[in-house]
Design a protein around this motif. Sequence first.
Motif, PDB file in Angstrom:
ATOM      1  N   ASN A   1       0.828  -1.207   0.000  1.00 47.10           N
ATOM      2  CA  ASN A   1       0.000   0.000   0.000  1.00 47.10           C
ATOM      3  C   ASN A   1       0.865   1.260   0.000  1.00 47.10           C
ATOM      4  O   ASN A   1       0.545   2.247  -0.671  1.00 47.10           O
ATOM      5  CB  ASN A   1      -0.927   0.004   1.215  1.00 47.10           C
ATOM      6  N   LYS A   2       1.970   1.222   0.763  1.00 48.87           N
ATOM      7  CA  LYS A   2       2.871   2.371   0.812  1.00 48.87           C
ATOM      8  C   LYS A   2       3.520   2.596  -0.550  1.00 48.87           C
ATOM      9  O   LYS A   2       3.662   3.738  -0.998  1.00 48.87           O
ATOM     10  CB  LYS A   2       3.946   2.143   1.881  1.00 48.87           C
ATOM     11  N   VAL A   3       3.922   1.513  -1.211  1.00 49.47           N
ATOM     12  CA  VAL A   3       4.538   1.625  -2.530  1.00 49.47           C
ATOM     13  C   VAL A   3       3.544   2.201  -3.525  1.00 49.47           C
ATOM     14  O   VAL A   3       3.881   3.067  -4.334  1.00 49.47           O
ATOM     15  CB  VAL A   3       5.051   0.255  -3.014  1.00 49.47           C
ATOM     16  N   ALA A   4       2.293   1.717  -3.460  1.00 55.43           N
ATOM     17  CA  ALA A   4       1.257   2.201  -4.371  1.00 55.43           C
ATOM     18  C   ALA A   4       0.984   3.679  -4.143  1.00 55.43           C
ATOM     19  O   ALA A   4       0.838   4.454  -5.093  1.00 55.43           O
ATOM     20  CB  ALA A   4      -0.023   1.386  -4.197  1.00 55.43           C
ATOM     21  N   ALA A   5       0.923   4.100  -2.875  1.00 56.98           N
ATOM     22  CA  ALA A   5       0.671   5.506  -2.559  1.00 56.98           C
ATOM     23  C   ALA A   5       1.814   6.385  -3.060  1.00 56.98           C
ATOM     24  O   ALA A   5       1.598   7.468  -3.600  1.00 56.98           O
ATOM     25  CB  ALA A   5       0.483   5.680  -1.054  1.00 56.98           C
TER      26      ALA A   5
ATOM     27  N   GLY B   1      -5.767  -9.111 -13.639  1.00 56.61           N
ATOM     28  CA  GLY B   1      -6.152 -10.509 -13.524  1.00 56.61           C
ATOM     29  C   GLY B   1      -5.822 -11.122 -12.185  1.00 56.61           C
ATOM     30  O   GLY B   1      -6.317 -12.197 -11.841  1.00 56.61           O
ATOM     31  N   MET B   2      -4.993 -10.431 -11.393  1.00 55.32           N
ATOM     32  CA  MET B   2      -4.611 -10.922 -10.080  1.00 55.32           C
ATOM     33  C   MET B   2      -5.505 -10.311  -9.001  1.00 55.32           C
ATOM     34  O   MET B   2      -6.091  -9.253  -9.200  1.00 55.32           O
ATOM     35  CB  MET B   2      -3.149 -10.575  -9.782  1.00 55.32           C
ATOM     36  N   PRO B   3      -5.615 -10.978  -7.834  1.00 52.32           N
ATOM     37  CA  PRO B   3      -6.421 -10.415  -6.740  1.00 52.32           C
ATOM     38  C   PRO B   3      -5.900  -9.062  -6.288  1.00 52.32           C
ATOM     39  O   PRO B   3      -4.691  -8.830  -6.272  1.00 52.32           O
ATOM     40  CB  PRO B   3      -6.268 -11.468  -5.625  1.00 52.32           C
ATOM     41  N   GLY B   4      -6.814  -8.175  -5.945  1.00 54.48           N
ATOM     42  CA  GLY B   4      -6.445  -6.841  -5.498  1.00 54.48           C
ATOM     43  C   GLY B   4      -6.913  -5.781  -6.481  1.00 54.48           C
ATOM     44  O   GLY B   4      -7.794  -6.016  -7.314  1.00 54.48           O
ATOM     45  N   ASN B   5      -6.299  -4.614  -6.387  1.00 54.25           N
ATOM     46  CA  ASN B   5      -6.682  -3.455  -7.198  1.00 54.25           C
ATOM     47  C   ASN B   5      -5.547  -3.088  -8.141  1.00 54.25           C
ATOM     48  O   ASN B   5      -4.533  -2.534  -7.730  1.00 54.25           O
ATOM     49  CB  ASN B   5      -7.016  -2.280  -6.272  1.00 54.25           C
TER      50      ASN B   5
ATOM     51  N   ASN C   1      -7.378   1.517  -2.879  1.00 55.81           N
ATOM     52  CA  ASN C   1      -7.765   0.481  -1.924  1.00 55.81           C
ATOM     53  C   ASN C   1      -8.253  -0.768  -2.649  1.00 55.81           C
ATOM     54  O   ASN C   1      -8.923  -0.684  -3.673  1.00 55.81           O
ATOM     55  CB  ASN C   1      -8.868   0.996  -0.989  1.00 55.81           C
ATOM     56  N   GLY C   2      -7.916  -1.918  -2.092  1.00 61.57           N
ATOM     57  CA  GLY C   2      -8.336  -3.176  -2.706  1.00 61.57           C
ATOM     58  C   GLY C   2      -8.409  -4.284  -1.689  1.00 61.57           C
ATOM     59  O   GLY C   2      -8.039  -4.118  -0.526  1.00 61.57           O
ATOM     60  N   SER C   3      -8.885  -5.425  -2.132  1.00 66.04           N
ATOM     61  CA  SER C   3      -9.023  -6.598  -1.268  1.00 66.04           C
ATOM     62  C   SER C   3      -8.572  -7.832  -2.030  1.00 66.04           C
ATOM     63  O   SER C   3      -8.747  -7.929  -3.251  1.00 66.04           O
ATOM     64  CB  SER C   3     -10.484  -6.759  -0.827  1.00 66.04           C
ATOM     65  N   GLN C   4      -7.989  -8.778  -1.301  1.00 62.28           N
ATOM     66  CA  GLN C   4      -7.569 -10.034  -1.915  1.00 62.28           C
ATOM     67  C   GLN C   4      -8.760 -10.909  -2.285  1.00 62.28           C
ATOM     68  O   GLN C   4      -8.607 -11.938  -2.945  1.00 62.28           O
ATOM     69  CB  GLN C   4      -6.644 -10.792  -0.956  1.00 62.28           C
TER      70      GLN C   4
ATOM     71  N   GLU D   1     -11.248  -9.842  -4.187  1.00 59.80           N
ATOM     72  CA  GLU D   1     -11.819  -9.410  -5.453  1.00 59.80           C
ATOM     73  C   GLU D   1     -10.717  -8.953  -6.399  1.00 59.80           C
ATOM     74  O   GLU D   1      -9.596  -8.672  -5.980  1.00 59.80           O
ATOM     75  CB  GLU D   1     -12.833  -8.286  -5.240  1.00 59.80           C
ATOM     76  N   LYS D   2     -11.064  -8.879  -7.679  1.00 57.07           N
ATOM     77  CA  LYS D   2     -10.122  -8.437  -8.704  1.00 57.07           C
ATOM     78  C   LYS D   2     -10.687  -7.183  -9.351  1.00 57.07           C
ATOM     79  O   LYS D   2     -11.659  -7.238 -10.105  1.00 57.07           O
ATOM     80  CB  LYS D   2      -9.904  -9.539  -9.737  1.00 57.07           C
ATOM     81  N   VAL D   3     -10.059  -6.050  -9.022  1.00 49.89           N
ATOM     82  CA  VAL D   3     -10.560  -4.744  -9.459  1.00 49.89           C
ATOM     83  C   VAL D   3      -9.534  -4.073 -10.359  1.00 49.89           C
ATOM     84  O   VAL D   3      -8.325  -4.227 -10.174  1.00 49.89           O
ATOM     85  CB  VAL D   3     -10.854  -3.849  -8.238  1.00 49.89           C
ATOM     86  N   LEU D   4     -10.043  -3.332 -11.342  1.00 47.77           N
ATOM     87  CA  LEU D   4      -9.201  -2.542 -12.224  1.00 47.77           C
ATOM     88  C   LEU D   4      -9.560  -1.073 -12.040  1.00 47.77           C
ATOM     89  O   LEU D   4     -10.732  -0.705 -12.087  1.00 47.77           O
ATOM     90  CB  LEU D   4      -9.429  -2.946 -13.683  1.00 47.77           C
ATOM     91  N   THR D   5      -8.554  -0.222 -11.803  1.00 48.93           N
ATOM     92  CA  THR D   5      -8.768   1.212 -11.633  1.00 48.93           C
ATOM     93  C   THR D   5      -7.998   1.963 -12.717  1.00 48.93           C
ATOM     94  O   THR D   5      -6.781   1.828 -12.814  1.00 48.93           O
ATOM     95  CB  THR D   5      -8.298   1.681 -10.246  1.00 48.93           C
ATOM     96  N   LEU D   6      -8.715   2.738 -13.521  1.00 49.45           N
ATOM     97  CA  LEU D   6      -8.098   3.557 -14.560  1.00 49.45           C
ATOM     98  C   LEU D   6      -8.028   4.995 -14.070  1.00 49.45           C
ATOM     99  O   LEU D   6      -9.005   5.521 -13.526  1.00 49.45           O
ATOM    100  CB  LEU D   6      -8.901   3.472 -15.861  1.00 49.45           C
ATOM    101  N   ILE D   7      -6.883   5.632 -14.251  1.00 56.16           N
ATOM    102  CA  ILE D   7      -6.636   6.973 -13.721  1.00 56.16           C
ATOM    103  C   ILE D   7      -6.148   7.895 -14.827  1.00 56.16           C
ATOM    104  O   ILE D   7      -5.235   7.537 -15.582  1.00 56.16           O
ATOM    105  CB  ILE D   7      -5.575   6.939 -12.604  1.00 56.16           C
ATOM    106  N   THR D   8      -6.749   9.089 -14.913  1.00 53.29           N
ATOM    107  CA  THR D   8      -6.265  10.099 -15.843  1.00 53.29           C
ATOM    108  C   THR D   8      -6.662  11.478 -15.337  1.00 53.29           C
ATOM    109  O   THR D   8      -7.297  11.601 -14.293  1.00 53.29           O
ATOM    110  CB  THR D   8      -6.800   9.854 -17.265  1.00 53.29           C
ATOM    111  N   CYS D   9      -6.278  12.513 -16.079  1.00 53.83           N
ATOM    112  CA  CYS D   9      -6.558  13.888 -15.666  1.00 53.83           C
ATOM    113  C   CYS D   9      -7.922  14.367 -16.151  1.00 53.83           C
ATOM    114  O   CYS D   9      -8.422  13.914 -17.171  1.00 53.83           O
ATOM    115  CB  CYS D   9      -5.492  14.830 -16.232  1.00 53.83           C
TER     116      CYS D   9
END
Length: 228
Positions: free
Chosen positions: A46-50, A138-142, A197-200, A202-210
């Motif tokens: 989580n720290k690395v992702a932040a 495709g992996m668990p998490g976000n 934020n994510g959970s093991q 579920e498998k979630v995809l988050t797309l980020i842009t401006c």
Amino acid sequence: MRKVLSLLMILSGLSIFFYPAAKDYYTSYNQEKMIEKWEDSSSQENKVAAESLRELEEVFSIETQAESIVDEVPPVEKEESEESPASDSTEANQITSPGMVGVIEIDKIGLKLPILNGASDANLDKGAGLLEGTPAPGMPGNSAIAAHRNRAYGSMFNRLDEISKGDTVTVRDKGNTYQYEVYETLVVEPHETSVLNGSQDEKVLTLITCTPIDTATHRLIVKAKIKP
């Protein structure tokens, strides 16, 4: 001698009596350590992702500056040269470098981009970037994927605002194809880390842009869950 034998018998009896409790304690201790290690690992991810999200803000800041330059400076016509084919070949080799982890496609908006490992400025010049500290698609998490959205870097995520609930996002790696269904779109402040934020479970995809595309004061977020 009898005293020694009696003492040994007493000790043997006590050891037999306490062995199950000692074993249970040892097992519980190891289990707690495993859980602590797992929690520490998740916390570190989580720290690395932040931190990766903070670095992404620097990249998007460069993007806004580049947009200003594009508006002010007229385009320079490219001179024809015999070396052009070689340059094109070099660029193609860079795009298909080992850092590429997959391809993202959204048919609704005619999107097809390479996904590179890391959302660095160099990577986002070429395509989309998978934020460090988030799992591969495709992996668990976000799994968080970012891309530019302005005239300075081609189409990229320019039309991401046209995506709505129920739309499909497809991600391919060398061996698998994953389809995600969009369940939420939102606009957040640039440093809103909760989108990662994510959970093991579920498998979630988050797309980020401006957004908006011209001033980039906020972030457009598209959230999708993998289809069964």
